[in-house]
Write a protein that holds these residues in place. Structure first.
Motif, PDB file in Angstrom:
ATOM      1  N   GLY A 129       0.791  -1.224   0.000  1.00 53.73           N
ATOM      2  CA  GLY A 129       0.000   0.000   0.000  1.00 53.73           C
ATOM      3  C   GLY A 129       0.819   1.267   0.000  1.00 53.73           C
ATOM      4  N   ASN A 130       1.803   1.384   0.877  1.00 58.04           N
ATOM      5  CA  ASN A 130       2.634   2.587   0.936  1.00 58.04           C
ATOM      6  C   ASN A 130       4.021   2.195   1.439  1.00 58.04           C
ATOM      7  N   PRO A 131       5.015   3.068   1.268  1.00 58.16           N
ATOM      8  CA  PRO A 131       6.391   2.734   1.677  1.00 58.16           C
ATOM      9  C   PRO A 131       6.533   2.424   3.162  1.00 58.16           C
ATOM     10  N   LEU A 132       5.732   3.065   4.015  1.00 58.30           N
ATOM     11  CA  LEU A 132       5.857   2.803   5.439  1.00 58.30           C
ATOM     12  C   LEU A 132       5.454   1.365   5.775  1.00 58.30           C
ATOM     13  N   GLN A 133       4.380   0.901   5.155  1.00 59.03           N
ATOM     14  CA  GLN A 133       3.985  -0.476   5.402  1.00 59.03           C
ATOM     15  C   GLN A 133       5.012  -1.461   4.847  1.00 59.03           C
ATOM     16  N   GLY A 134       5.589  -1.140   3.676  1.00 60.53           N
ATOM     17  CA  GLY A 134       6.637  -1.994   3.138  1.00 60.53           C
ATOM     18  C   GLY A 134       7.859  -2.034   4.040  1.00 60.53           C
ATOM     19  N   MET A 135       8.231  -0.869   4.615  1.00 57.23           N
ATOM     20  CA  MET A 135       9.365  -0.851   5.534  1.00 57.23           C
ATOM     21  C   MET A 135       9.062  -1.670   6.786  1.00 57.23           C
ATOM     22  N   TRP A 136       7.829  -1.600   7.265  1.00 54.41           N
ATOM     23  CA  TRP A 136       7.463  -2.361   8.450  1.00 54.41           C
ATOM     24  C   TRP A 136       7.499  -3.873   8.167  1.00 54.41           C
ATOM     25  N   LEU A 137       7.075  -4.270   6.971  1.00 56.42           N
ATOM     26  CA  LEU A 137       7.162  -5.678   6.600  1.00 56.42           C
ATOM     27  C   LEU A 137       8.606  -6.159   6.601  1.00 56.42           C
ATOM     28  N   ALA A 138       9.516  -5.328   6.082  1.00 54.85           N
ATOM     29  CA  ALA A 138      10.931  -5.710   6.059  1.00 54.85           C
ATOM     30  C   ALA A 138      11.523  -5.761   7.455  1.00 54.85           C
ATOM     31  N   LEU A 139      11.123  -4.849   8.330  1.00 51.48           N
ATOM     32  CA  LEU A 139      11.695  -4.812   9.677  1.00 51.48           C
ATOM     33  C   LEU A 139      11.251  -5.985  10.537  1.00 51.48           C
ATOM     34  N   LYS A 140      10.060  -6.515  10.299  1.00 47.78           N
ATOM     35  CA  LYS A 140       9.583  -7.641  11.121  1.00 47.78           C
ATOM     36  C   LYS A 140       9.709  -8.973  10.395  1.00 47.78           C
ATOM     37  N   ASP A 141      10.518  -9.021   9.343  1.00 49.75           N
ATOM     38  CA  ASP A 141      10.688 -10.247   8.575  1.00 49.75           C
ATOM     39  C   ASP A 141      11.577 -11.225   9.350  1.00 49.75           C
ATOM     40  N   PRO A 142      11.058 -12.362   9.821  1.00 56.65           N
ATOM     41  CA  PRO A 142      11.895 -13.294  10.594  1.00 56.65           C
ATOM     42  C   PRO A 142      12.964 -13.968   9.742  1.00 56.65           C
ATOM     43  N   VAL A 143      12.713 -14.157   8.451  1.00 54.09           N
ATOM     44  CA  VAL A 143      13.701 -14.797   7.580  1.00 54.09           C
ATOM     45  C   VAL A 143      14.965 -13.949   7.496  1.00 54.09           C
TER      46      VAL A 143
END
Length: 413
Positions: A129-143
């Protein structure tokens, strides 16, 4: 007690071998005590897999240096800049880069160690949806976080494996294959533990993505079948009916008898078209299944089978419509196979509920030999059941009997 004495040593003299050609044996030129067989010269008895493992262990040092440098830098820069506006985006980029390193390490393990690790699902950055949500997905990525941990803790292990293997190549090469196998087993455990996808969640996501594709393909195939049946069957009859009624209308005043015959023919076409529409509707979702449930619908299917079928349904309530429909079409397809291919004299259909599962079993006393890979029918049923977390098991030894068990999740209506 009398103890027998051992025979004298002369009794144990070895027999002299006589050449089969009858020629006298040539005197041996070897000196006494010299072995008749020489030892083979020393050589490297390493197979291809051993050399791959050695190459993997030697490559651990440069890869661990690169991984440690990248992981330490990403963590340090992200932590230092966390107090500013650019800290979190930098750390998110570092985690995305760690995913690429993890992909390379999985490929290296697959190529050199023969260890296949499934690739993790890609991050849905475009759908965020937006860059902030994409950044949050990357920050909480367990892999990505586990890959960074893998890169950081691998440096001392890479140094140790490189030192042991490089030294053993010169001073302990006879035991190097065993050493390499032990060290690479530790590498395999590290890769499985830290570079595998997130266990349950990742596997579930992969299964759901596969099941979604099966559902979409099945729905598209059903739509094409319905369109083909309508075009080739009822639609063609209705077109002929319209043409026949038009001709009858023209001859109504000129030749009433001919018009009457055309109307009677058109009436027959109407009956056939209605029957084909009923069969088509039964193929989509039969009315008896909607009105009276699975027991009555399966009894109706069994009555059309060319083999006597006994139906037993022990259900105190009805499952969800989708589960009920899949169970109905599964039994219908299996009974068609019984009629066409089994050569059976009788068949049985049993339906019951076990806790949160609906079980359907179709048995016959035919010739057997049914397989999942024997045709598209069985494989299609297995895929359809797999799309709803079901199971499909075929037990059909040559000579029979055949037992097919379908297991579906129970969902209340």
């Amino acid at each position: 007690m009398t103890v027998s004495k051992p025979a004298p040593a002369a009794a144990y003299r070895p027999a002299v071998a006589v050449p089969v050609t009858g020629r006298p044996a040539r005197p041996s030129s070897r000196r006494a005590g010299e072995s008749e067989d020489r030892l083979p010269p020393p050589r490297f008895a390493y197979d291809a897999q051993t050399w791959k493992e050695i190459a993997h262990l030697l490559a651990n040092l440069p890869m661990s240096i690169v991984g440690f440098g990248y992981g330490f830098t990403a963590l340090l820069v992200g932590a230092v800049l966390a107090l500013t506006a650019v800290g979190l985006p930098v750390l998110a980029l570092g985690l995305l880069g760690a995913r690429l390193i993890g992909r390379f390490e999985r490929g290296r393990a697959r190529m050199l160690l023969g260890l296949r690790i499934d690739e993790p699902s890609p991050l849905p950055l475009r759908r965020s949806g937006n860059p902030l949500q994409g950044m949050w997905l990357a920050l909480k990525d367990p892999v990505a976080w586990r890959t960074l941990l893998y890169d950081v803790i691998r440096l001392p292990w890479g140094i140790a494996t490189f030192t042991v293997v490089f030294t053993s190549l010169f001073v302990a090469w006879p035991v190097l294959p065993f050493v390499a196998r032990g060290l690479t087993n530790v590498d395999r455990m590290l890769v499985r533990a830290l570079l595998s996808p997130s266990d349950g969640l990742e596997r579930r996501i992969a299964e759901l993505e596969s099941d979604r594709g099966v559902v979409v393909d099945t729905a598209a195939a059903d739509l094409r079948r319905i369109e083909r049946d309508l075009h080739d069957g009822a639609q063609a009859r209705l077109v002929n009916l319209a043409m026949g009624l038009g001709l009858a209308k023209e001859k109504l005043l000129e030749d009433p008898d001919a018009a009457t015959a055309m109307v009677e023919e058109a009436h027959g076409e109407v009956k056939l078209a209605l029957q084909e529409l009923r069969d088509l509707a039964r193929g989509i979702h039969p009315a008896v299944l909607t009105d009276r449930g699975l027991d009555a619908a399966l009894s109706a299917v069994a009555s059309r089978c060319t083999v006597p079928v006994r139906v037993t349904a022990e259900l105190t309530s009805r499952p969800a419509q989708a589960i009920e429909g899949i169970a109905y079409f599964t039994v219908s397809e299996l009974l068609q196979n019984v009629s066409k291919h089994s050569g059976a004299r009788s068949a049985w259909v049993d339906v019951w509920r076990s806790e949160d599962r609906l079980l359907v079993q179709v048995r016959d006393d035919g010739r057997g030999g049914a397989r999942l890979d024997g045709g598209t029918g069985m494989r299609g049923l297995a895929e359809r059941l797999g799309a709803v977390d079901g199971l499909f098991v075929v037990d059909s030894p040559p000579g029979g009997p055949t037992t097919v068990t379908a297991e579906l999740p129970w969902r209340d209506r």
